[in-house]
Design an enzyme around this catalytic site. Structure first.
Site, short mmCIF file in Angstrom:
data_model
loop_
_atom_site.label_atom_id
_atom_site.label_comp_id
_atom_site.label_asym_id
_atom_site.label_seq_id
_atom_site.Cartn_x
_atom_site.Cartn_y
_atom_site.Cartn_z
N ASN A 181 5.15 11.51 -20.56
CA ASN A 181 6.20 11.39 -19.52
C ASN A 181 7.43 10.71 -20.11
O ASN A 181 8.54 11.21 -20.01
CB ASN A 181 5.70 10.55 -18.34
CG ASN A 181 4.37 11.03 -17.82
OD1 ASN A 181 4.05 12.19 -17.94
ND2 ASN A 181 3.59 10.13 -17.25
N ASP A 182 7.18 9.56 -20.72
CA ASP A 182 8.31 8.87 -21.33
C ASP A 182 8.77 9.57 -22.60
O ASP A 182 9.96 9.62 -22.89
CB ASP A 182 7.94 7.41 -21.62
CG ASP A 182 8.11 6.55 -20.38
OD1 ASP A 182 9.12 6.73 -19.68
OD2 ASP A 182 7.23 5.73 -20.10
N GLU A 186 5.35 6.87 -27.04
CA GLU A 186 6.22 7.26 -25.92
C GLU A 186 7.69 7.33 -26.32
O GLU A 186 8.54 7.66 -25.50
CB GLU A 186 6.12 6.24 -24.79
CG GLU A 186 4.72 5.96 -24.33
CD GLU A 186 4.69 5.05 -23.13
OE1 GLU A 186 4.73 5.56 -22.01
OE2 GLU A 186 4.63 3.82 -23.31
N CYS A 245 -2.18 10.98 -22.59
CA CYS A 245 -2.43 10.40 -21.27
C CYS A 245 -1.26 10.60 -20.32
O CYS A 245 -1.30 10.15 -19.18
CB CYS A 245 -2.78 8.91 -21.38
SG CYS A 245 -1.40 7.93 -21.98
N HIS A 255 7.08 7.39 -11.32
CA HIS A 255 5.88 6.58 -11.10
C HIS A 255 5.35 6.69 -9.69
O HIS A 255 4.14 6.69 -9.46
CB HIS A 255 6.15 5.12 -11.48
CG HIS A 255 6.17 4.93 -12.96
ND1 HIS A 255 7.29 4.67 -13.67
CD2 HIS A 255 5.17 5.05 -13.87
CE1 HIS A 255 7.00 4.61 -14.96
NE2 HIS A 255 5.72 4.84 -15.10
C1 PEP Z 1 3.79 8.16 -20.02
O1 PEP Z 1 4.93 7.71 -20.16
O2 PEP Z 1 3.49 9.35 -20.27
C2 PEP Z 1 2.71 7.29 -19.50
C3 PEP Z 1 1.47 7.68 -19.50
O3 PEP Z 1 3.08 6.08 -19.00
P1 PEP Z 1 3.82 5.90 -17.58
O4 PEP Z 1 3.82 7.21 -16.87
O5 PEP Z 1 3.09 4.84 -16.84
O6 PEP Z 1 5.20 5.46 -17.98
MG MG Z 2 5.19 5.56 -20.10
#
Ligand code: PEP
Ligand code: MG
Length: 541
Positions: free
Chosen positions: A449-450, A426, A497, A187
């Site tokens: 990402n998650d 996710e 996203c 993050h």
């Molecule tokens: C993700 O997990 O891809 C996401 C967009 O959320 P974050 O990066 O805030 O966990």
């Molecule tokens: Mg996430």
């Protein structure tokens, strides 16, 4: 010159001086005080408490560890010395500032003035000043993670940075960020990307670099400390070329997000604070595909009030006008902690009480946010989505709460719109039930990402997994395809996203899978626009 190689998490070239940051250097907020006498009294009391603590430490350690014990005694004496006390008292009196801030400023001034002097006795005294100041600040309370970057923009070097620390920084003063820990999808790195600051992770950092000249190459992941003339000259030229390339891209600001064969794609921006709104408009994004709403919850002492949330969302809605703005309900927990949340220690916070689970656990907090979003919906084109969903039962609970929130607003005659809702995909569980989930909302948004982290069972922040954490893994790609198919079968739009959406090597792949929209950090809007405008889906592969 020394050369270090790590991983670049945001591209760009930076040339400047290093500021080494150590988290133990407490940073606190400045505020004006009206009762100076009381502030002087508080300072004096804190000073006497610190002296008492240090003398006790001396007594306890002087037999077994006489060298360290003497340091405690020296520090106590320094605290009792008139000069240290006077400097802070005069700042409180003349500038009418809070005691903790005066202590911090005095500390930073002394450290900055003497940090380049190598004389051991001076360094020892500086260390003592730093330690007693931190002790005093701790006693006085009011600790905040704001890093004081000074007057001239710097390359910030730190072992680790939390999202809160990044968020609180004055980005005007930042040339680049270099850390030891973190990864391109942690993050803190995502926030640095949003700030459009070249950043590197996985560099073995050294506190002795403080004040040294450096070059950060955010393309190759290289840090040059004390660069020689040749390197400096080369990077000056590259920085200019970089600027030129960015200027070329800027010509695409007003172009359509349309492939060569005429398919319209949604291209949105991910933002993490209201400060980023201007970049969304500047780069001509179609709107906001992901507003990480944590910014109002981090770096503070208590839950934000509904009205404060409402005002922020209203500003988002009004600034975006007709453009879509998707607010992601708050994703706290794991690496996004605040003391007031009081989340009990977890063995595995990444798999713990985070995201929607925490919200459903803290219904008052969640309801306040939902009410704020609905109230703000009357002012623009908002939508909302939920992070970390893993079951339909969670959706049942959310729907129930939303019904209550809407009923409450209706009862009070507060206007709101029936905004579109979405689910972030996710977790592998969400992928597997994406068809059922798609029936409940109007869009799905892949948080890659998650999703990568949970699919590969690899911590997205762990630098030791560099080279193994592979977001191009066939399992991840197959999951994306599955979600697109499931979403479309239920008439749902599908967006990506996560950071992967900005990977232009995959733009064509995603479009061929049928992804409807991509949401990326503002600085990546134009490179992705360029990539999709160069894609021709009518040509079969
Ligand atoms: C993700 O997990 O891809 C996401 C967009 O959320 P974050 O990066 O805030 O966990
Ligand atoms: Mg996430």
């Amino acid at each position: 010159m020394e050369i270090f190689r790590g991983t670049a998490t945001f591209s760009g070239i930076a040339i400047g001086k290093i500021l080494y940051y150590q988290r133990s250097d407490y940073q606190i907020r400045q505020y004006l005080v009206s009762n100076i006498k009381k502030e002087l009294g508080d300072f004096n009391e804190a000073r006497l408490t610190a002296v008492r603590q240090l003398r006790e430490l001396y007594e306890r350690n002087c037999i077994d560890n006489s060298a360290q014990a003497k340091v405690f005694l020296d520090q106590a004496k320094l605290l009792e010395s008139g000069s240290f006390q006077r400097a802070i008292e005069s700042m409180i009196t003349l500038e009418k500032v809070n005691a903790a801030y005066a202590v911090m400023t005095n500390r930073d001034e002394l450290v900055t003035t003497f940090r380049r002097l190598e004389e051991p006795s001076i360094q020892e005294r500086i260390n003592n000043v730093r330690e007693i100041s931190n002790r005093l600040i701790g006693i006085l309370g009011g600790i905040s993670p704001k890093i004081n970057l000074g007057e001239t923009p710097v390359i910030l070097v730190a072992d680790t940075l939390s999202p809160t620390e990044i968020m609180e920084m004055d980005k005007e003063q930042l040339l680049a960020v270099v850390t030891h820990s973190g990864s391109s999808v942690s993050h803190a790195s995502i926030m640095a990307k949003t700030m459009e600051i070249p950043s590197l992770v996985d560099i073995e950092i050294n506190d002795e670099w403080d004040g040294c000249n450096a070059v950060v190459d955010g393309y190759t992941g290289t840090l040059y400390v004390n660069p020689d003339r040749e390197i400096l000259e080369e990077y000056e030229i590259r920085r200019k070329a970089d600027k030129k390339e960015r200027e070329e891209l800027l010509k695409l600001k007003t172009e359509k997000d349309r492939t060569i064969d005429g398919k319209e794609i949604g291209l949105y921006a991910n933002i993490g604070s209201l400060d980023d709104l201007s970049s969304v408009l500047f780069y001509g994004a179609g709107g906001i595909g992901l507003l990480r709403s944590e910014f109002q919850y981090l770096g503070r002492e208590n839950y934000p009030r509904e009205n404060e949330l409402f005002l922020a969302y209203k500003k988002v809605a009004e600034t975006m006008g007709d453009r879509l703005a998707v607010i992601r309900t708050v994703d706290l927990g794991a690496d996004k902690q605040a003391d007031y949340l009081d989340i009990p220690d977890e063995t595995n916070p990444i798999m713990g009480n985070r995201g929607i689970r925490l919200c459903l656990d803290r219904k008052r907090m969640f309801k306040a946010q939902l009410r704020a979003i609905y109230r703000a919906s009357a002012y623009g084109n908002l939508a909302m989505m939920y992070p970390m969903i893993s079951s339909e039962e969670e959706m049942d609970e959310i729907e129930e709460i939303i019904a209550e929130v809407k009923a409450g607003l209706q009862e009070k005659g507060i206007p709101y719109k029936d905004i579109r809702t979405g689910i972030m995909i996710e977790t592998p569980a969400a992928v597997m039930i994406s068809r059922e989930l798609a029936r409940r909302v109007s869009f799905l948004s892949l948080g890659t990402n998650d999703l990568t982290q949970y699919t590969l069972a690899m911590d997205r922040q762990n630098p030791l997994l560099k080279g193994k954490y592979n977001d191009h893994h066939p399992a991840v790609m197959r999951m994306i395809r599955m979600v697109v198919e499931a979403g479309h079968a239920e008439g749902c739009k599908v967006c990506i996203c996560g950071e992967l959406a900005a990977d232009t090597a995959l733009t064509e792949t995603f479009l061929r899978m049928g992804v409807d929209s991509l949401s990326v950090v503002p600085a990546c809007v134009l490179p992705v626009r360029k990539a999709l405008r160069e894609t021709d889906l009518s040509v079969s592969l």
